[in-house]
Motif scaffolding. Structure first.
Motif, PDB file in Angstrom:
ATOM      1  N   ILE A 176      37.859  -4.319  65.798  1.00 22.26           N
ATOM      2  CA  ILE A 176      37.484  -3.145  65.368  1.00 22.26           C
ATOM      3  C   ILE A 176      37.068  -2.380  66.446  1.00 22.26           C
ATOM      4  O   ILE A 176      37.222  -1.125  66.477  1.00 22.26           O
ATOM      5  CB  ILE A 176      36.439  -3.297  64.423  1.00 22.26           C
ATOM      6  CG1 ILE A 176      36.798  -3.700  63.055  1.00 22.26           C
ATOM      7  CG2 ILE A 176      35.663  -1.960  63.907  1.00 22.26           C
ATOM      8  CD1 ILE A 176      35.867  -3.910  61.979  1.00 22.26           C
ATOM      9  N   ALA A 177      36.218  -2.771  67.538  1.00 24.65           N
ATOM     10  CA  ALA A 177      35.835  -1.885  68.589  1.00 24.65           C
ATOM     11  C   ALA A 177      36.839  -1.654  69.398  1.00 24.65           C
ATOM     12  O   ALA A 177      37.085  -0.545  69.943  1.00 24.65           O
ATOM     13  CB  ALA A 177      34.839  -2.972  69.361  1.00 24.65           C
ATOM     14  N   SER A 178      38.305  -2.445  69.516  1.00 24.12           N
ATOM     15  CA  SER A 178      39.270  -2.018  70.123  1.00 24.12           C
ATOM     16  C   SER A 178      39.943  -0.816  69.591  1.00 24.12           C
ATOM     17  O   SER A 178      40.395   0.054  70.423  1.00 24.12           O
ATOM     18  CB  SER A 178      40.255  -3.294  70.256  1.00 24.12           C
ATOM     19  OG  SER A 178      41.490  -3.181  71.008  1.00 24.12           O
ATOM     20  N   GLU A 200      34.125   5.185  55.434  1.00 25.84           N
ATOM     21  CA  GLU A 200      34.133   4.480  54.436  1.00 25.84           C
ATOM     22  C   GLU A 200      35.321   3.640  54.001  1.00 25.84           C
ATOM     23  O   GLU A 200      36.308   4.085  54.285  1.00 25.84           O
ATOM     24  CB  GLU A 200      33.866   5.350  53.077  1.00 25.84           C
ATOM     25  CG  GLU A 200      33.678   4.544  51.626  1.00 25.84           C
ATOM     26  CD  GLU A 200      33.086   5.597  50.678  1.00 25.84           C
ATOM     27  OE1 GLU A 200      33.045   4.985  49.495  1.00 25.84           O
ATOM     28  OE2 GLU A 200      33.081   6.594  50.994  1.00 25.84           O
ATOM     29  N   LEU A 201      35.099   2.279  53.720  1.00 25.38           N
ATOM     30  CA  LEU A 201      36.136   1.552  53.479  1.00 25.38           C
ATOM     31  C   LEU A 201      36.871   1.769  52.051  1.00 25.38           C
ATOM     32  O   LEU A 201      36.367   1.947  50.945  1.00 25.38           O
ATOM     33  CB  LEU A 201      35.754  -0.094  53.537  1.00 25.38           C
ATOM     34  CG  LEU A 201      36.853  -1.114  53.029  1.00 25.38           C
ATOM     35  CD1 LEU A 201      37.568  -1.190  54.359  1.00 25.38           C
ATOM     36  CD2 LEU A 201      36.098  -2.398  52.930  1.00 25.38           C
ATOM     37  N   TYR A 249      44.738   1.637  66.371  1.00 25.81           N
ATOM     38  CA  TYR A 249      45.011   0.024  66.413  1.00 25.81           C
ATOM     39  C   TYR A 249      44.372  -0.398  67.595  1.00 25.81           C
ATOM     40  O   TYR A 249      44.234   0.439  68.439  1.00 25.81           O
ATOM     41  CB  TYR A 249      46.327  -0.139  66.081  1.00 25.81           C
ATOM     42  CG  TYR A 249      47.150   0.615  64.873  1.00 25.81           C
ATOM     43  CD1 TYR A 249      46.695  -0.087  63.559  1.00 25.81           C
ATOM     44  CD2 TYR A 249      47.886   1.898  64.973  1.00 25.81           C
ATOM     45  CE1 TYR A 249      47.418   0.635  62.547  1.00 25.81           C
ATOM     46  CE2 TYR A 249      48.327   2.327  63.969  1.00 25.81           C
ATOM     47  CZ  TYR A 249      48.385   1.904  62.493  1.00 25.81           C
ATOM     48  OH  TYR A 249      48.642   2.529  61.545  1.00 25.81           O
ATOM     49  N   PRO A 250      43.919  -1.795  67.426  1.00 30.51           N
ATOM     50  CA  PRO A 250      43.743  -2.353  68.740  1.00 30.51           C
ATOM     51  C   PRO A 250      44.660  -2.232  69.837  1.00 30.51           C
ATOM     52  O   PRO A 250      45.798  -1.771  69.554  1.00 30.51           O
ATOM     53  CB  PRO A 250      43.566  -3.851  68.268  1.00 30.51           C
ATOM     54  CG  PRO A 250      43.221  -3.538  66.761  1.00 30.51           C
ATOM     55  CD  PRO A 250      44.231  -2.607  66.376  1.00 30.51           C
ATOM     56  N   ASP A 255      38.879  -5.604  59.684  1.00 28.79           N
ATOM     57  CA  ASP A 255      39.105  -6.826  60.236  1.00 28.79           C
ATOM     58  C   ASP A 255      37.699  -7.341  60.295  1.00 28.79           C
ATOM     59  O   ASP A 255      36.547  -7.009  60.652  1.00 28.79           O
ATOM     60  CB  ASP A 255      39.588  -6.684  61.652  1.00 28.79           C
ATOM     61  CG  ASP A 255      40.173  -7.826  61.973  1.00 28.79           C
ATOM     62  OD1 ASP A 255      39.574  -8.949  62.408  1.00 28.79           O
ATOM     63  OD2 ASP A 255      41.424  -8.045  61.861  1.00 28.79           O
ATOM     64  N   VAL A 256      37.644  -9.059  60.156  1.00 32.84           N
ATOM     65  CA  VAL A 256      36.796  -9.655  60.304  1.00 32.84           C
ATOM     66  C   VAL A 256      36.080  -9.738  61.625  1.00 32.84           C
ATOM     67  O   VAL A 256      34.818 -10.154  61.886  1.00 32.84           O
ATOM     68  CB  VAL A 256      36.615 -10.985  59.525  1.00 32.84           C
ATOM     69  CG1 VAL A 256      36.918 -11.139  58.223  1.00 32.84           C
ATOM     70  CG2 VAL A 256      37.903 -11.773  60.080  1.00 32.84           C
TER      71      VAL A 256
END
Length: 284
Positions: free
Chosen positions: A182-184, A150-151, A247-248, A176-177
């Motif tokens: 986000i996937a990273s 949840e944000l 984090y990425p 992040d847009v």
């Protein structure tokens, strides 16, 4: 006499610096004054000061605004900014509330606005109220491996409660847009949680190697301590996980409760999911 002159000189210099900072700040905005209604974001007022500056730049995020002259609504994130000195910093932090509709007088630049006057802190506008109510709805992100996050809109971070090597903790990644970012970040978490027992043991040993001597230095300063010495095994046992931020690019930080070895401070271990551990620090 010399001391009085020195004090006066410092006061004059402070006034000149304040005037210079104010002029520089105001010159970054067009002169045209606009009356708007706006929706404030979830983060509330923040303030920052750079280097030797005497003035604070206070600001709050606007998520939508309406030009009251032509009644047009713009949905965009814009930073509303104003200057404030040390004496008025606390009062200024309460000037505008998060998640509210306000009426303002501003000067607008490309990506920010300068606040001139707060005209109404409880302004009524149907269009903006619809935007506000929509912004208050929870935002979720589902990951196939880790579950639902949840944000936290106030800090723009996704969070979920989870377990790490048998201990409850929170797992975070930044909003992040860009979906690839986000996937990273989630890829970092996937590697950690796939072999969490192994990672947990490695991270705790690393923290003990880096901070054990410091822990014993703190122990010697504690007159009420019952222990004579903290061993490496004791150090590892005293630690308990609080949260994990990913984090990425494989980077992560894990926050541990210190078991009072550092009088309630956090232990933060940073590293990369390629196996490299880069630092162990005390914070908080």
């Amino acid at each position: 006499m010399n001391n009085k002159i020195s004090i006066l000189a410092k006061e004059l210099l402070a006034k000149l610096n304040k005037s210079s900072e104010k002029n520089r700040f105001e010159n970054a905005f067009p002169k045209n004054v606009v009356e708007i209604a706006a929706v404030t974001g979830a983060s509330g007022v923040a303030a920052s000061k750079i280097g030797e500056e005497t003035m604070w730049t206070a600001s709050i995020d606007l998520i939508a605004w309406k030009n009251l002259k032509n009644d047009s609504v713009v949905k965009e994130h814009v930073r509303l900014q104003w200057l404030v000195d040390d004496n008025n910093l606390e009062e200024s932090s309460e000037r505008l509330a998060e998640n509210s509709i306000v009426k303002l007088q501003v000067r607008k630049a490309e990506e920010s606005m300068m606040l001139l006057r707060v005209l109404d802190t409880d302004y009524k506008d149907r269009d903006l109220d619809n935007i506000l109510q929509d912004s208050l709805k929870p935002v979720y992100f589902n990951d196939n491996q880790l579950g639902q996050f949840e944000l936290d809109k106030s800090i723009k971070v996704f969070e979920k409660k989870t377990t790490w090597a048998g201990e409850e903790c929170s797992l975070y990644f930044d909003w992040d847009v860009n979906e690839e970012v986000i996937a990273s970040a989630l890829g970092t978490a996937h590697v950690l949680f796939r072999d969490q027992e192994e990672w947990n043991e490695k991270i705790r040993k690393f923290a003990a190697d880096k901070l054990l001597d410091t822990a014993n230095d703190w122990l010697q300063d504690n007159d009420e301590a019952e222990l004579k010495e903290i061993t490496k095994e004791m150090f590892i046992d005293f630690m308990s996980v609080d949260s994990i931020s990913v984090y990425p690019g494989g980077e992560f930080e894990i926050f541990f409760f210190d078991g009072d070895m550092f009088w309630g401070h956090s232990i933060i271990v940073s590293g990369k999911n390629n196996g490299e551990l880069t630092s162990a620090e005390i914070a908080g």
